[in-house]
Write a protein that holds these residues in place. Structure first.
Motif, PDB file in Angstrom:
ATOM      1  N   ALA A 170     -36.650   3.320 -38.553  1.00 41.88           N
ATOM      2  CA  ALA A 170     -37.324   3.505 -37.264  1.00 41.88           C
ATOM      3  C   ALA A 170     -38.622   2.687 -37.240  1.00 41.88           C
ATOM      4  O   ALA A 170     -39.217   2.437 -38.300  1.00 41.88           O
ATOM      5  CB  ALA A 170     -37.626   4.987 -37.062  1.00 41.88           C
ATOM      6  N   PRO A 171     -39.106   2.275 -36.052  1.00 42.56           N
ATOM      7  CA  PRO A 171     -40.328   1.455 -35.966  1.00 42.56           C
ATOM      8  C   PRO A 171     -41.568   2.154 -36.539  1.00 42.56           C
ATOM      9  O   PRO A 171     -42.486   1.481 -37.009  1.00 42.56           O
ATOM     10  CB  PRO A 171     -40.484   1.220 -34.458  1.00 42.56           C
ATOM     11  N   ASP A 172     -41.572   3.503 -36.498  1.00 35.91           N
ATOM     12  CA  ASP A 172     -42.741   4.223 -37.009  1.00 35.91           C
ATOM     13  C   ASP A 172     -42.570   4.681 -38.461  1.00 35.91           C
ATOM     14  O   ASP A 172     -43.401   5.423 -38.991  1.00 35.91           O
ATOM     15  CB  ASP A 172     -43.063   5.431 -36.108  1.00 35.91           C
ATOM     16  N   HIS A 173     -41.482   4.248 -39.113  1.00 38.31           N
ATOM     17  CA  HIS A 173     -41.268   4.602 -40.527  1.00 38.31           C
ATOM     18  C   HIS A 173     -42.228   3.776 -41.389  1.00 38.31           C
ATOM     19  O   HIS A 173     -42.489   2.604 -41.076  1.00 38.31           O
ATOM     20  CB  HIS A 173     -39.812   4.305 -40.919  1.00 38.31           C
ATOM     21  N   PRO A 174     -42.738   4.357 -42.486  1.00 38.19           N
ATOM     22  CA  PRO A 174     -43.683   3.603 -43.342  1.00 38.19           C
ATOM     23  C   PRO A 174     -43.160   2.239 -43.791  1.00 38.19           C
ATOM     24  O   PRO A 174     -43.935   1.285 -43.922  1.00 38.19           O
ATOM     25  CB  PRO A 174     -43.875   4.537 -44.544  1.00 38.19           C
ATOM     26  N   LEU A 175     -41.840   2.114 -44.027  1.00 35.92           N
ATOM     27  CA  LEU A 175     -41.284   0.834 -44.475  1.00 35.92           C
ATOM     28  C   LEU A 175     -41.462  -0.269 -43.426  1.00 35.92           C
ATOM     29  O   LEU A 175     -41.573  -1.451 -43.768  1.00 35.92           O
ATOM     30  CB  LEU A 175     -39.788   0.988 -44.796  1.00 35.92           C
ATOM     31  N   ALA A 176     -41.473   0.118 -42.136  1.00 37.98           N
ATOM     32  CA  ALA A 176     -41.585  -0.875 -41.069  1.00 37.98           C
ATOM     33  C   ALA A 176     -42.961  -1.536 -41.054  1.00 37.98           C
ATOM     34  O   ALA A 176     -43.111  -2.647 -40.527  1.00 37.98           O
ATOM     35  CB  ALA A 176     -41.311  -0.216 -39.721  1.00 37.98           C
ATOM     36  N   ASN A 177     -43.948  -0.866 -41.619  1.00 36.22           N
ATOM     37  CA  ASN A 177     -45.313  -1.390 -41.594  1.00 36.22           C
ATOM     38  C   ASN A 177     -45.697  -2.162 -42.862  1.00 36.22           C
ATOM     39  O   ASN A 177     -46.810  -2.647 -42.970  1.00 36.22           O
ATOM     40  CB  ASN A 177     -46.313  -0.240 -41.373  1.00 36.22           C
ATOM     41  N   LEU A 178     -44.759  -2.238 -43.824  1.00 36.50           N
ATOM     42  CA  LEU A 178     -45.035  -2.978 -45.055  1.00 36.50           C
ATOM     43  C   LEU A 178     -44.848  -4.477 -44.812  1.00 36.50           C
ATOM     44  O   LEU A 178     -44.055  -4.880 -43.949  1.00 36.50           O
ATOM     45  CB  LEU A 178     -44.082  -2.526 -46.170  1.00 36.50           C
ATOM     46  N   PRO A 179     -45.524  -5.318 -45.583  1.00 38.01           N
ATOM     47  CA  PRO A 179     -45.259  -6.766 -45.503  1.00 38.01           C
ATOM     48  C   PRO A 179     -43.797  -7.034 -45.862  1.00 38.01           C
ATOM     49  O   PRO A 179     -43.261  -6.438 -46.801  1.00 38.01           O
ATOM     50  CB  PRO A 179     -46.201  -7.369 -46.558  1.00 38.01           C
ATOM     51  N   GLY A 194     -36.674   8.792 -37.717  1.00 38.14           N
ATOM     52  CA  GLY A 194     -37.738   8.433 -38.659  1.00 38.14           C
ATOM     53  C   GLY A 194     -37.578   9.036 -40.039  1.00 38.14           C
ATOM     54  O   GLY A 194     -38.470   8.917 -40.884  1.00 38.14           O
ATOM     55  N   LEU A 195     -36.400   9.660 -40.302  1.00 36.06           N
ATOM     56  CA  LEU A 195     -36.216  10.352 -41.584  1.00 36.06           C
ATOM     57  C   LEU A 195     -36.061   9.406 -42.771  1.00 36.06           C
ATOM     58  O   LEU A 195     -36.473   9.716 -43.876  1.00 36.06           O
ATOM     59  CB  LEU A 195     -34.973  11.251 -41.507  1.00 36.06           C
ATOM     60  N   GLY A 196     -35.387   8.264 -42.574  1.00 33.80           N
ATOM     61  CA  GLY A 196     -35.136   7.397 -43.724  1.00 33.80           C
ATOM     62  C   GLY A 196     -34.631   6.035 -43.294  1.00 33.80           C
ATOM     63  O   GLY A 196     -34.695   5.668 -42.127  1.00 33.80           O
ATOM     64  N   PHE A 197     -34.098   5.284 -44.263  1.00 37.35           N
ATOM     65  CA  PHE A 197     -33.547   3.957 -43.984  1.00 37.35           C
ATOM     66  C   PHE A 197     -32.059   3.961 -44.301  1.00 37.35           C
ATOM     67  O   PHE A 197     -31.556   4.849 -44.985  1.00 37.35           O
ATOM     68  CB  PHE A 197     -34.276   2.878 -44.800  1.00 37.35           C
ATOM     69  N   CYS A 198     -31.353   2.936 -43.790  1.00 35.55           N
ATOM     70  CA  CYS A 198     -29.896   2.906 -43.964  1.00 35.55           C
ATOM     71  C   CYS A 198     -29.382   1.485 -43.776  1.00 35.55           C
ATOM     72  O   CYS A 198     -30.000   0.669 -43.079  1.00 35.55           O
ATOM     73  CB  CYS A 198     -29.256   3.818 -42.903  1.00 35.55           C
ATOM     74  N   TRP A 199     -28.238   1.175 -44.417  1.00 38.71           N
ATOM     75  CA  TRP A 199     -27.503  -0.054 -44.121  1.00 38.71           C
ATOM     76  C   TRP A 199     -26.547   0.265 -42.970  1.00 38.71           C
ATOM     77  O   TRP A 199     -25.704   1.156 -43.089  1.00 38.71           O
ATOM     78  CB  TRP A 199     -26.684  -0.505 -45.331  1.00 38.71           C
ATOM     79  N   LEU A 200     -26.673  -0.456 -41.857  1.00 43.23           N
ATOM     80  CA  LEU A 200     -25.801  -0.217 -40.710  1.00 43.23           C
ATOM     81  C   LEU A 200     -25.183  -1.535 -40.240  1.00 43.23           C
ATOM     82  O   LEU A 200     -25.838  -2.577 -40.260  1.00 43.23           O
ATOM     83  CB  LEU A 200     -26.598   0.384 -39.541  1.00 43.23           C
ATOM     84  N   PRO A 201     -23.916  -1.484 -39.777  1.00 46.12           N
ATOM     85  CA  PRO A 201     -23.308  -2.711 -39.237  1.00 46.12           C
ATOM     86  C   PRO A 201     -23.902  -3.035 -37.866  1.00 46.12           C
ATOM     87  O   PRO A 201     -24.338  -2.127 -37.145  1.00 46.12           O
ATOM     88  CB  PRO A 201     -21.820  -2.338 -39.127  1.00 46.12           C
TER      89      PRO A 201
END
Length: 301
Positions: free
Chosen positions: A175-184, A235-242
């Motif tokens: 999600a755009p507000d997930h911490p991973l989205a804000n990392l370099p 915003g719970l986590g990340f995933c590989w999606l087609p």
């Protein structure tokens, strides 16, 4: 030209196998619903015409001789071939199969076969179509155990051939507000491992742990990409999606694509496989031809 005439019969080999599989003549007689003496006679006759000893009785147990072990293994191929031959004759005599099972790897975009399915409906002569979503080892099980008629898979098991029909790839998203989205970007794998990963449950009865996409320390497992998408968007986590799942959501701004260090996406080929080989029914062949984009088989038309 001389014609070879077999000295042994399929029934003798079947009885021989049953004696081993059941642990002796008495249990084999019960399993085959025959008298123990008739089984003794059949195996004795088999050994006599072959001129070799296959079994030695020790106490109450019949044990294989070294020659018997070799002959048992090869005889199973013989009885299996005979069974397949009879099944093929039955299928051809019956003609059209009442149901066709299509197993689709979940990474495959269904929209690409909508046209083929519409054509199949017109040519299917009333056969029912059963479509099953499969994941990873679950797809391979359908091929190896011949539990589906047509399979679209990301991986060909050893000894099986398939027709390449498409490529697939998976995007890493959050999600755009997930911490991973804000990392370099690109993010490193050890950064991913600190967050919750959503993975799709392997549909196999006996999943292989070495199959799958990127293992994180924290994992939640869901049964479908739609459920994974819902949780990722929250915003719970990340995933590989087609892309067929993720692209529209990325365009709407509901998802952010992550760049992973050393891997922009997961790629691979998709193959169409007929697990039953020559025993594949004519209706299943029509479906396979339509998906591949080939003219429909003459036998099936």
């Amino acid at each position: 030209m001389s014609h070879y005439r077999a000295k042994s019969t399929l029934e003798q080999w079947r009885i021989f196998q049953a004696v081993i599989d059941c642990g002796g003549y008495a249990h084999a007689a019960d399993a085959l619903n025959k008298s123990q003496s008739s089984l003794n006679h059949a195996v004795a006759k088999l050994q006599q015409v072959l001129g070799v000893t296959l079994l030695q009785v020790k106490g109450r147990k019949a044990e294989l001789t070294p020659i018997g072990k070799v002959m048992l293994r090869r005889s199973r191929q013989l009885t299996q071939t005979a069974q397949e031959l009879e099944q093929l004759a039955y299928n051809l005599e019956q003609g059209w199969e009442p149901e066709v099972k299509l197993a689709l790897e979940m990474a495959f975009d269904r929209a690409s076969i909508t046209s083929a399915l519409k054509q199949f409906q017109k040519l299917s002569r009333g056969s029912r179509l059963s479509i099953e979503d499969t994941v990873l080892t679950g797809t391979l099980e359908h091929i190896e155990e011949q539990t589906a008629d047509v399979v679209i898979t990301h991986h060909l098991p050893k000894g099986h051939i398939g027709e390449p029909i498409d490529d697939y790839y998976m995007d890493l998203v959050c999600a755009p507000d997930h911490p991973l989205a804000n990392l370099p970007q690109p993010v490193k794998q050890d950064q991913l491992s600190q967050h919750l990963q959503l993975v799709i449950r392997d549909t196999a009865d006996n999943p292989k742990e070495d199959e799958g996409w990127l293992r994180a320390e924290q994992r939640w497992t869901v049964s479908h990409f739609d459920e994974a998408l819902r949780l990722v968007r929250s915003g719970l986590g990340f995933c590989w999606l087609p892309p067929y799942i993720a692209e529209r959501e990325m365009q709407k701004g509901n998802l952010r694509k992550l760049q992973l260090d050393g891997s922009s996406c997961r790629r691979g080929s998709l193959y169409l496989v007929l697990p039953k080989g020559e025993q594949t029914g004519p209706c299943a062949r029509v479906l396979a031809d339509l998906i591949i984009g080939q003219p429909v088989s003459a036998i099936s038309a």
